[in-house]
Design a protein around this motif. Structure first.
Motif, PDB file in Angstrom:
ATOM      1  N   MET A  74       0.800  -1.213   0.000  1.00 42.61           N
ATOM      2  CA  MET A  74       0.000   0.000   0.000  1.00 42.61           C
ATOM      3  C   MET A  74       0.837   1.271   0.000  1.00 42.61           C
ATOM      4  O   MET A  74       0.391   2.312  -0.463  1.00 42.61           O
ATOM      5  CB  MET A  74      -0.930   0.002   1.222  1.00 42.61           C
ATOM      6  N   PHE A 119      -0.775  -9.054  -1.431  1.00 42.56           N
ATOM      7  CA  PHE A 119      -1.609  -8.959  -0.228  1.00 42.56           C
ATOM      8  C   PHE A 119      -3.060  -8.776  -0.624  1.00 42.56           C
ATOM      9  O   PHE A 119      -3.836  -9.706  -0.599  1.00 42.56           O
ATOM     10  CB  PHE A 119      -1.117  -7.822   0.662  1.00 42.56           C
ATOM     11  N   ALA A 120      -3.433  -7.571  -1.005  1.00 40.78           N
ATOM     12  CA  ALA A 120      -4.809  -7.367  -1.475  1.00 40.78           C
ATOM     13  C   ALA A 120      -4.824  -7.061  -2.957  1.00 40.78           C
ATOM     14  O   ALA A 120      -5.764  -7.372  -3.661  1.00 40.78           O
ATOM     15  CB  ALA A 120      -5.469  -6.236  -0.707  1.00 40.78           C
ATOM     16  N   LEU A 121      -3.782  -6.421  -3.420  1.00 42.86           N
ATOM     17  CA  LEU A 121      -3.726  -6.049  -4.832  1.00 42.86           C
ATOM     18  C   LEU A 121      -2.909  -7.111  -5.540  1.00 42.86           C
ATOM     19  O   LEU A 121      -1.795  -7.391  -5.150  1.00 42.86           O
ATOM     20  CB  LEU A 121      -3.036  -4.698  -4.976  1.00 42.86           C
ATOM     21  N   TRP A 160      -0.422  -5.336  -9.054  1.00 48.12           N
ATOM     22  CA  TRP A 160      -0.515  -3.870  -9.102  1.00 48.12           C
ATOM     23  C   TRP A 160       0.745  -3.300  -9.727  1.00 48.12           C
ATOM     24  O   TRP A 160       1.861  -3.666  -9.372  1.00 48.12           O
ATOM     25  CB  TRP A 160      -0.670  -3.348  -7.664  1.00 48.12           C
ATOM     26  N   LYS A 161       0.537  -2.377 -10.667  1.00 47.58           N
ATOM     27  CA  LYS A 161       1.697  -1.822 -11.359  1.00 47.58           C
ATOM     28  C   LYS A 161       1.859  -0.332 -11.135  1.00 47.58           C
ATOM     29  O   LYS A 161       2.908   0.234 -11.410  1.00 47.58           O
ATOM     30  CB  LYS A 161       1.589  -2.107 -12.863  1.00 47.58           C
ATOM     31  N   PRO A 171      -1.115   2.612  -3.854  1.00 50.44           N
ATOM     32  CA  PRO A 171      -2.365   3.382  -3.818  1.00 50.44           C
ATOM     33  C   PRO A 171      -2.554   4.245  -2.583  1.00 50.44           C
ATOM     34  O   PRO A 171      -3.363   5.160  -2.605  1.00 50.44           O
ATOM     35  CB  PRO A 171      -3.446   2.310  -3.911  1.00 50.44           C
ATOM     36  N   MET A 172      -1.841   3.954  -1.499  1.00 47.75           N
ATOM     37  CA  MET A 172      -2.065   4.771  -0.317  1.00 47.75           C
ATOM     38  C   MET A 172      -1.140   5.987  -0.281  1.00 47.75           C
ATOM     39  O   MET A 172      -1.233   6.799   0.631  1.00 47.75           O
ATOM     40  CB  MET A 172      -1.858   3.938   0.951  1.00 47.75           C
ATOM     41  N   PHE A 198      -1.252   9.565  -5.303  1.00 44.91           N
ATOM     42  CA  PHE A 198      -2.009   8.669  -6.168  1.00 44.91           C
ATOM     43  C   PHE A 198      -3.447   9.165  -6.229  1.00 44.91           C
ATOM     44  O   PHE A 198      -4.102   9.309  -5.201  1.00 44.91           O
ATOM     45  CB  PHE A 198      -1.956   7.251  -5.588  1.00 44.91           C
ATOM     46  N   THR A 230      -6.895   8.414  -6.737  1.00 39.75           N
ATOM     47  CA  THR A 230      -7.718   7.205  -6.843  1.00 39.75           C
ATOM     48  C   THR A 230      -8.909   7.402  -7.769  1.00 39.75           C
ATOM     49  O   THR A 230      -9.299   6.513  -8.503  1.00 39.75           O
ATOM     50  CB  THR A 230      -8.156   6.720  -5.440  1.00 39.75           C
ATOM     51  N   LYS A 231      -9.465   8.621  -7.781  1.00 39.59           N
ATOM     52  CA  LYS A 231     -10.636   8.854  -8.639  1.00 39.59           C
ATOM     53  C   LYS A 231     -10.235   8.742 -10.110  1.00 39.59           C
ATOM     54  O   LYS A 231     -10.900   8.077 -10.898  1.00 39.59           O
ATOM     55  CB  LYS A 231     -11.198  10.239  -8.352  1.00 39.59           C
ATOM     56  N   TYR A 283      -7.691   7.203 -11.350  1.00 41.47           N
ATOM     57  CA  TYR A 283      -7.345   5.821 -11.666  1.00 41.47           C
ATOM     58  C   TYR A 283      -8.608   4.997 -11.891  1.00 41.47           C
ATOM     59  O   TYR A 283      -8.695   4.209 -12.825  1.00 41.47           O
ATOM     60  CB  TYR A 283      -6.523   5.234 -10.529  1.00 41.47           C
ATOM     61  N   VAL A 326     -10.973  -6.114  -7.204  1.00 46.76           N
ATOM     62  CA  VAL A 326     -10.356  -6.859  -8.299  1.00 46.76           C
ATOM     63  C   VAL A 326     -10.016  -8.274  -7.857  1.00 46.76           C
ATOM     64  O   VAL A 326     -10.189  -9.235  -8.591  1.00 46.76           O
ATOM     65  CB  VAL A 326      -9.099  -6.104  -8.766  1.00 46.76           C
ATOM     66  N   LYS A 327      -9.560  -8.356  -6.630  1.00 40.86           N
ATOM     67  CA  LYS A 327      -9.195  -9.668  -6.106  1.00 40.86           C
ATOM     68  C   LYS A 327     -10.420 -10.586  -6.035  1.00 40.86           C
ATOM     69  O   LYS A 327     -10.357 -11.755  -6.412  1.00 40.86           O
ATOM     70  CB  LYS A 327      -8.591  -9.490  -4.714  1.00 40.86           C
ATOM     71  N   TRP A 386     -17.377   4.177  -5.990  1.00 40.88           N
ATOM     72  CA  TRP A 386     -17.211   4.564  -7.394  1.00 40.88           C
ATOM     73  C   TRP A 386     -15.814   5.097  -7.694  1.00 40.88           C
ATOM     74  O   TRP A 386     -15.333   4.974  -8.802  1.00 40.88           O
ATOM     75  CB  TRP A 386     -18.256   5.620  -7.763  1.00 40.88           C
ATOM     76  N   ASP A 387     -15.138   5.697  -6.699  1.00 42.35           N
ATOM     77  CA  ASP A 387     -13.806   6.235  -7.013  1.00 42.35           C
ATOM     78  C   ASP A 387     -12.705   5.455  -6.311  1.00 42.35           C
ATOM     79  O   ASP A 387     -11.640   5.975  -6.071  1.00 42.35           O
ATOM     80  CB  ASP A 387     -13.736   7.725  -6.658  1.00 42.35           C
ATOM     81  N   SER A 388     -12.998   4.210  -5.999  1.00 45.12           N
ATOM     82  CA  SER A 388     -11.980   3.421  -5.319  1.00 45.12           C
ATOM     83  C   SER A 388     -10.995   2.861  -6.336  1.00 45.12           C
ATOM     84  O   SER A 388     -11.352   2.544  -7.462  1.00 45.12           O
ATOM     85  CB  SER A 388     -12.639   2.289  -4.544  1.00 45.12           C
ATOM     86  N   TYR A 389      -9.764   2.715  -5.899  1.00 42.56           N
ATOM     87  CA  TYR A 389      -8.733   2.226  -6.813  1.00 42.56           C
ATOM     88  C   TYR A 389      -8.837   0.734  -7.041  1.00 42.56           C
ATOM     89  O   TYR A 389      -8.148   0.193  -7.886  1.00 42.56           O
ATOM     90  CB  TYR A 389      -7.345   2.562  -6.258  1.00 42.56           C
ATOM     91  N   ASN A 390      -9.643   0.043  -6.238  1.00 38.31           N
ATOM     92  CA  ASN A 390      -9.578  -1.405  -6.315  1.00 38.31           C
ATOM     93  C   ASN A 390     -10.937  -2.070  -6.434  1.00 38.31           C
ATOM     94  O   ASN A 390     -11.050  -3.268  -6.261  1.00 38.31           O
ATOM     95  CB  ASN A 390      -8.841  -1.950  -5.080  1.00 38.31           C
ATOM     96  N   LYS A 441      -5.009  -8.304 -13.185  1.00 39.17           N
ATOM     97  CA  LYS A 441      -3.680  -8.100 -13.769  1.00 39.17           C
ATOM     98  C   LYS A 441      -2.888  -9.408 -13.832  1.00 39.17           C
ATOM     99  O   LYS A 441      -2.257  -9.707 -14.827  1.00 39.17           O
ATOM    100  CB  LYS A 441      -2.920  -7.058 -12.948  1.00 39.17           C
TER     101      LYS A 441
END
Lengths: 179, 305, 591, 209
Positions: A112, A127-129, A132-133, A137-138, A142, A144-145, A147, D100-101, D133-137, D200
């Motif tokens: 993160m 982990f959760a992503l 991710w490339k 994200p934290m 970044f 987020t909107k 993206y 996504v996961k 709606w604006d979450s990265y994941n 991905k």
């Protein structure tokens, strides 16, 4: 609480100390002294429970702040140890030898925030992503909107109007070429 | 066998169909009864039949190999085998089924047979939950077979025959000539293992849907599952008929059969809905304890007193 | 294990003989709670399309869209919220923020469809099953996310204010102004109503951000007399303020004044950075009122060389001579005028066109002409005794006081009329030591004066006599004037916009006063126009006809201000000046 | 596979090692024609009255499925039952947002379900992103990745809304309007392209039966 803080000051000359409540305080310490302090707190001062590790990104000062939150089950006090890491190459000593479960937190923080913990078990695992490339994200830089809109294509057909502009168009279109 | 082969086949078919439908309806009734104990209404009694139709109407199905394919076949063969050698209704030409001197042994074999076939098939699906379910099922089965076998031995000694029809015939002298009263210890041992055989609580660890999704049939779907569900109705009624014949004087007409199987099934439901679940080793320890001792006592009492 | 442990589980079967817990028909039997937050409802009539709901929505679920049958008016943007139920999370913030309370939520919560595109609708416009459901979530009476109460403006007490010409309104402090600015929802409904279309939400936001330099730049974009307008503007914007629907509208005028008050006038040039290249063209302006000054500002910043001809001895027009000092301190007016002068506008005072300079000379010597001479010819009451000594016009009194002449009005006056001039005259008379009585034909709510003015007049103990039709003025034996009127009743006439007063026969009253001030309106004085131009320029009911660029029927002549627009207030004149400047620029550059 | 018209268009199965490939599905999903009119009608009736739900909680909406099993709602009386394995389930209830996961697992589970299979999009998030709606994941719209039969809007919808949704799904099944399985087979390449754009690291077979 004060007792342990005084001890910290005596032993490690740690300043500054920020006391939030009567049973909770935060101290900022140097990066390479952290394992020392944690070991001492765990083994001699009954701060046996590592509640969590978390990070905050401060792009303004080019730092990432790591917080290690310890809990003392005898006194029921919380002690937060803060470390400031360089933002361009954040790297921190892994403390999974003190608490085994820390490895999970460190995996998450790597994913993160992009903080590296050399030697931490399974650090490179997802982990959760998964896959991710982008930048972590934290991190505050970044968007987020942006993206999300780029990647997950929101349903089309939405269109809104600004009351100010709409009224201008409707009520006094002659002034359109203003400014 | 007074009839010709063709007639026998037709009679067997009718007998199987009626038994299956009655078995499925019993399952539906059980769902409704348990639902009442939960304070709800429950599905319609024909819900198991709809489920079977639906499962057979599935458009696709995946096979994991020959054994996987044969699993349900073994299972229903076991169910049919068990049923066809039990006189469903004593003295009836249609529901009398086949009977020969040693059919009690054959029936007991068939009870095992389906489960073993199923275990092989489920094993080939490669799903870990199937394997866990199979391991649990087989170990539990060996445990509950022991008191049941002892009880049957006691009966064989008591009636001096291995023919179920003869055993039923011997009980036809009124209520007090039932095995229930003539050999109560054997009956108790057998009823306890019936609870395990039907996989009702507290012995439902095999299919434990919460921990190991549905147990052995995890990978079974579509027609395979339809077949397994059909067997569930048939095998259920076969076991009930067997117990009815061995311990409760059999049935001379269809109404008595319906009443007796219903009551017998409700007994397992009555216990099943009340108790929580044993773990595998707990249920094995249980079966090898009190029920086995009762079974041994039943054999001793009949043989030497 | 005891036997009891084996038997007690069977207790569960007791349940089987009780009534099941199951709800037979959950869809019918279990409606949402009375305040359940279901799908939205919107009262189309009440909604003004301010868009606060759109702004507050954290999920970007709300769009503002035009809706058939909803017209855009001054108080209504004509837009209505359209809600995307693929976004909405039923938090009801939009309901809580709604400035009108029109947006509500029904307690219906079931909406199922196989097409994902349908989950959007305009509540109130689309026919949905829950459109008229009574139960549901609506704004709580005592709870709102909006700040409905205006921050009180520090003012002189009426007792003090009526004693002198010191400015009544003291102005906001920084804290007060920022607090007041925070009430704004930035809907922008006010912009269309403001004759000058000032960027009101933007400069209020600048106040909130404490960026007053930016705020001043925004003000000068559309209004070169902010100090003036910050005091005496008729603030039409506040009438349509969305906060005003449920509470007190934002004090937009006072906030504007706050901006100018906070900035030292010597810094104006540095902040505004008005740079221009002279383009060598000349424009003459007649009348140094708000219209003329505004036109001058925008023309001079566009590079024109501008000359204003003013008949009086000081610039400012009606703002200086028609507005008393307690409302419009002269130094503040001078501040506005001085900045315009600083930019290079030449103001020739004491030069009456037609007398000191000829209109035709201007017409021939300049590239374009703009006149904004205002209404300064008081209407006559047309009753007997109007020409008696002691009968004044309102404008006359105000003009005299400005010039430092104390009019002879004695100890008591009767002011005839209900407009702003009447209020000003009545309150000025108070300050001159007389008892004022205001006499008006219609009811108080019909008065054209600002409600604040009426309110303050009341507070300062001006007596009000309404529904009084003046009959005549007589001179009494003791040297006083006797004003006689006929009481009237309001009769609604068919087809008329408002009821008109009809005299009640025989119900005649009178009042003895030292002076009578008539303030029933003013007309334009076109005596400066030579006949050959007057005949070319078209008029309608005494007002010059102009196009949207303030151009008269003579292409080179532009006009604006009270003589041309129907509202006849300072801000309209300023807007006309701005428009005329743009029009002149267009006209001259096209050549 | 007992299906005659099988099309053996091979799938790439990228992301799998060479020796693993034969262990996984390498054929594309197929379209199926309904049987004779009245037969299909009867089978659809059975399908509608025996809906087995895949009990995979994909988002916060999963919590709305639980009350249905309680005595208050008793979903069993409408032939609904939770099923712990995708093989036996017929209805996939997507409980709200999907990261996504989760999406990767959902695709896998959906493909493992045997047709005819139905998908219910539960909650706003499945329609247009909802509060994520604006979450990265989290994905914004479900219909890009799976054929969805019905949507139930809400955040979250109450269990009653879910019941209404099932009722509607039943009607549609009886009327033969739900054809997610065939739609998925027909637009397989489009769905796959969308899925692979988001997921991905695609380390699973292209199609999981």
């Amino acid at each position: 609480m004060q007792e342990i803080l005084n001890k910290l000051i005596d032993r490690y000359a740690i300043e500054p100390i920020q006391e939030n409540r009567h049973n909770q305080a935060f101290v900022t310490i140097e990066k390479n002294r952290l394992p020392d302090v944690l070991t001492w707190l765990r083994d001699y001062e009954d701060y046996t429970h590592l509640a969590f590790i978390t990070a905050v990104d401060y792009p303004e000062i080019e730092k990432i702040q790591l917080t290690y939150m310890l809990h003392n089950y005898i006194l029921h006090t919380d002690l937060g140890l803060r470390v400031l890491l360089d933002r361009t190459r954040p790297e921190m000593v892994s403390i999974h030898h003190l608490w085994k479960q820390v490895a999970t937190y460190q995996r998450e923080l790597r994913e993160m925030f992009g903080i590296d913990f050399p030697g931490s078990p399974g650090l490179q695992e997802n982990f959760a992503l998964e896959g991710w490339k982008d930048i972590p994200p934290m991190r505050r830089d970044f968007d987020t909107k942006e993206y999300s809109e780029k990647t997950y294509f929101p349903r089309p057909g939405r269109q809104t109007h600004d009351p100010k502009e709409y009224m201008k168009e409707k009520l006094y279109p002659s002034a359109k070429e203003d400014k | 066998m007074e009839h010709g082969l063709f007639i026998s086949i037709i009679y067997a078919f009718i007998s199987l169909s009626v038994a299956t439908i009655w078995g499925l309806l019993l399952g539906g009734i059980a769902l409704k009864v348990v639902a009442r104990a939960h304070g709800r209404f429950g599905p319609p009694v024909w819900q198991p039949i709809i489920d079977i139709i639906k499962n057979n109407a599935r458009r696709t199905s995946i096979s994991h190999g020959i054994m996987y394919f044969l699993g349900p076949v073994f299972r229903i063969a076991g169910g049919m085998g068990t049923f066809l050698f039990i006189p469903f209704i004593f003295g009836s030409s249609v529901f009398g089924n086949f009977s020969f001197a040693g059919d009690l042994f054959l029936v007991m074999y068939f009870i095992f047979f389906g489960q073993l076939g199923m275990a092989l098939g489920a094993g080939e699906s490669g799903h870990p939950y199937s394997a866990i379910g199979v391991a649990r099922g087989l170990s539990q089965m060996t445990a509950f077979e022991l008191p049941f076998a002892l009880s049957v031995i006691s009966l064989v000694i008591q009636y001096g025959t291995l023919n179920i029809t003869s055993i039923v015939a011997a009980q036809q002298g009124g209520l007090l000539s039932w095995t229930l009263f003539t050999n109560p210890l054997a009956t108790i041992a057998a009823l306890i293992s019936l609870q395990g055989m039907n996989m009702h609580n507290p012995f439902s660890i095999v299919i434990a849907p919460q921990e190991i999704p549905i147990g052995p049939p995890t990978e079974y779907h579509s027609n395979f599952l339809g077949l397994l569900q059909t067997n569930r109705g048939l095998f259920n009624i076969a076991k009930l008929a067997l117990f009815m014949n061995l311990y409760f004087g059999g049935a001379t007409n269809i109404a008595v059969m319906i009443l007796k199987t219903f009551l017998l099934y409700m007994l397992t439901i009555f216990i099943g809905a009340s108790f929580p679940r044993f773990r595998t080793e707990q249920s094995i320890r249980f079966f090898l304890g009190v029920p086995t001792v009762i079974g041994i006592l039943a054999v001793i009492v009949i043989a030497y007193l | 294990m005891k036997l009891k442990d084996y038997l007690s589980p069977f207790y569960v079967w007791k349940r089987a003989f009780d009534k099941p817990f199951t709800t037979r028909k959950p869809l019918e039997d279990r409606p949402g709670a009375p305040r359940y937050r279901g799908f939205h409802q919107n009262d189309m009539e009440k909604c003004i399309g301010c868009g606060s709901c759109e702004v507050i929505c954290q999920n970007a679920a709300i769009d503002l869209v035009p809706v058939d049958g909803i017209e855009t008016t001054r108080k209504d943007s004509g837009l209505r919220p359209k809600i995307d139920y693929g976004r909405c999370c039923w938090c009801a913030l939009c309901v809580d923020i709604c400035t009108t309370g029109s947006l509500k939520m029904s307690n219906e919560y079931i909406w199922i469809d196989s097409d994902p595109e349908v989950f959007r609708f305009v509540p109130g416009a689309s026919e949905k099953p829950w459109k008229n459901t009574e139960a549901g979530y609506s704004q709580h009476e005592n709870y709102t996310l909006l700040n409905l109460d205006r921050i009180d403006m520090p003012m002189l007490t009426p007792e003090d204010s009526r004693k002198s010409f010191i400015e009544t309104v003291k102005g906001y402090s920084k804290e007060e102004a920022m607090k007041e600015a925070q009430r704004c929802v930035e809907c922008g409904l006010c912009v269309a109503t403001c004759p000058a279309h000032m960027d009101i939400p933007d400069y209020i936001r600048a106040i909130r951000d404490d960026n007053l330099d930016e705020a001043l730049r925004l003000l000068y974009d559309t209004n070169p007399m902010p100090a003036t307008c910050g005091r005496i503007c008729t603030h039409l914007c506040e009438d349509v303020c969305s906060i005003g629907v449920k509470g007190e509208p934002l004090a937009i005028r006072w906030l504007k004044r706050y901006i100018v008050d906070q900035i030292d006038d010597t810094r104006f040039k540095a902040i505004l950075r008005d740079e221009f290249k002279p383009n060598g063209k000349k424009v003459a302006i007649i009348g140094a009122g708000p219209g003329g000054l505004s036109a001058a500002y925008y023309l001079v910043t566009a590079g024109y060389s501008v000359t204003i001809y003013e008949a009086s001895d000081l610039a400012g027009g009606m703002i200086r001579y028609g507005v008393p000092e307690y409302r419009m301190p002269y130094d503040q007016l001078d501040q506005d005028i001085n900045y315009i002068k600083e930019l290079g506008v030449e103001i020739i005072l004491n030069n009456r066109i037609g007398k000191d300079t000829l209109f035709s000379d201007l017409y021939n010597n300049y590239d374009a002409l703009f006149f904004s001479t205002g209404l300064n010819d008081p209407y006559k009451m047309a009753i007997d005794g109007e020409s008696l000594p002691g009968v004044f016009s309102g404008l006359q009194i105000l003009d005299d006081v400005t010039k430092g002449i104390k009019p002879d009005i004695g100890k008591s006056v009767a002011v005839i009329g209900g407009g702003n001039v009447a209020m000003d005259a009545a309150r000025t008379a108070l300050r001159l030591g007389a008892e004022s009585t205001l006499i008006y034909r219609r009811r108080e709510e019909d008065m054209p004066a600002d409600t604040e003015e009426i309110h303050e007049a009341h507070a300062e103990k001006v007596k009000f006599i309404t529904q009084a039709i003046p009959l005549r003025i007589e001179k009494t034996a003791n040297g006083k004037l006797k004003f006689i009127w006929n009481n009237a009743e309001m009769v609604a006439k068919e087809g008329a916009a408002r009821p008109s007063p009809i005299a009640i026969e025989g119900d005649i009253q009178s009042l003895e006063v030292d002076a009578v001030i008539s303030a029933i309106g003013q007309g334009a004085d076109y005596s400066f126009l030579p006949p050959e131009y007057e005949s070319k320029i078209k008029f309608k009911r005494g007002k010059v006809i102009i196009n949207e660029n303030c151009q008269t029927t003579v292409p080179k002549i532009f006009a604006g201000g009270d003589i041309a627009n129907p509202t006849a207030d300072a801000i309209s004149a300023i807007a006309d000046g701005h428009n005329a400047a743009k029009g002149i620029d267009k006209f001259l550059n096209k050549k | 596979m007992d299906n005659k018209e099988i099309n053996n268009t091979k799938l790439a199965n990228e992301g799998l090692s060479e020796q693993d490939r034969p262990l996984f599905c390498d054929a594309r999903p197929q379209s199926y024609k309904p049987l004779g009119k009245y037969v299909e009608k009867f089978l659809n009736w059975a399908r509608a009255n025996s809906l087995w739900i895949l009990g995979y909680g994909t988002g916060c909406g999963a919590i709305e499925l639980r009350p249905l099993m309680t005595a208050r709602f008793d979903m069993f009386r409408w032939g609904l039952a939770p099923r712990p394995t995708p093989r036996q389930a017929g209805v996939f209830v997507i409980g709200g947002y999907m990261s996504v996961k989760t999406l990767k697992r959902v695709i896998r589970s959906y493909e493992q379900m045997q047709g005819p299979k139905f998908v219910i999009g539960l909650g706003s998030c499945t329609i247009n992103g909802g509060m994520y709606w604006d979450s990265y994941n989290t994905i914004n719209r479900l219909d890009h990745y799976l054929p969805v039969d019905i949507y139930i809007t809400g955040c979250m919808p109450r269990p009653e809304a879910l019941i209404a949704g099932f009722n509607k799904l039943k009607e549609m099944i009886k009327a033969g309007e739900t054809d997610g399985q065939n739609e998925y087979a027909r637009n397989f390449d489009w769905y796959k392209a969308n899925q692979k754009k988001i997921v991905k690291d695609w380390n699973m077979p292209d199609y999981n039966w």
